[in-house]
Design a protein around this motif. Sequence first.
Motif, short mmCIF file in Angstrom:
data_model
loop_
_atom_site.label_atom_id
_atom_site.label_comp_id
_atom_site.label_asym_id
_atom_site.label_seq_id
_atom_site.Cartn_x
_atom_site.Cartn_y
_atom_site.Cartn_z
N GLY A 142 0.81 -1.21 0.00
CA GLY A 142 0.00 0.00 0.00
C GLY A 142 0.85 1.26 0.00
O GLY A 142 0.52 2.24 -0.67
N ALA A 143 1.97 1.22 0.73
CA ALA A 143 2.85 2.39 0.77
C ALA A 143 3.47 2.66 -0.59
O ALA A 143 3.49 3.80 -1.07
N LEU A 144 3.98 1.61 -1.24
CA LEU A 144 4.65 1.80 -2.52
C LEU A 144 3.68 2.17 -3.63
O LEU A 144 3.97 3.04 -4.46
N VAL A 145 2.52 1.50 -3.66
CA VAL A 145 1.53 1.82 -4.69
C VAL A 145 0.91 3.19 -4.42
O VAL A 145 0.69 3.98 -5.33
N GLY A 146 0.65 3.48 -3.15
CA GLY A 146 0.08 4.77 -2.80
C GLY A 146 0.99 5.93 -3.16
O GLY A 146 0.52 7.02 -3.49
N ALA A 147 2.30 5.69 -3.09
CA ALA A 147 3.25 6.74 -3.46
C ALA A 147 3.13 7.10 -4.94
O ALA A 147 3.45 8.22 -5.34
N VAL A 148 2.65 6.15 -5.74
CA VAL A 148 2.40 6.44 -7.16
C VAL A 148 1.09 7.20 -7.30
O VAL A 148 1.04 8.29 -7.88
N SER A 149 0.01 6.62 -6.76
CA SER A 149 -1.28 7.32 -6.75
C SER A 149 -2.28 6.49 -5.94
O SER A 149 -2.22 5.26 -5.95
N LEU A 150 -3.21 7.16 -5.28
CA LEU A 150 -4.24 6.44 -4.52
C LEU A 150 -5.21 5.69 -5.42
O LEU A 150 -5.62 4.58 -5.09
#
Length: 206
Positions: free
Chosen positions: A154-162
């Motif tokens: 979630g942290a890595l994907v969220g850093a790209v976009s929610l």
Amino acid sequence: MPGAVGRVLGMVIWICCGALAGWGGGALVRRLRRGALVPRTWCAVAVGAAWGAVALRVEAGMPWWWAGVPLALAWLATLLTACDLRAARLPDALTLPAYPAAAALLVPAAAHEPRVPLAALAGVALFAGSYLAVRLVLPGAMGPGDVKLAGPLGALVGAVSLPAVLGVLAVAAASTLVAAAWRRAGAVPHGPAMLLPSWLVALAGP
């Protein structure tokens, strides 16, 4: 021509380094207390191919401060996928260290994109929160290893976009349902369905 030769040589180096990392990772998983006898050759081929894909993205303009994310995630995803398919578990020895590792990987990104820390935290809350809710309501539908893995992903994907987090959640759920329907018996490992789309998002980059 010399430039093309250099690029090809660089690509070969990336792939070879990935293959060595995959082979070593497969050997590591075999030695873990709750690991699995994963195929080291398969791990080497998978990580080598993934690192080659990252090399292509770097060549196409991926920022250097992000390249470490898809490289590290490719390694972790390969080992966890192999372990989940072979032994139907995601070892704590791999999922728990992924938390500080994800935080460290996002430090360079945060230095260049101020929104990254908040976006990563929101991704953790959304991804891990969703999985924890499913685990609490329907314990048989979600393994504890999946919930633990949801945090760093979630942290890595969220850093790209929610919105990408929502996309990964949808793809992971749909893939698992399709696999369960096709198999028609027993539980279906959910880890691979989480890991592949997450890595593709990381490969696309912020």
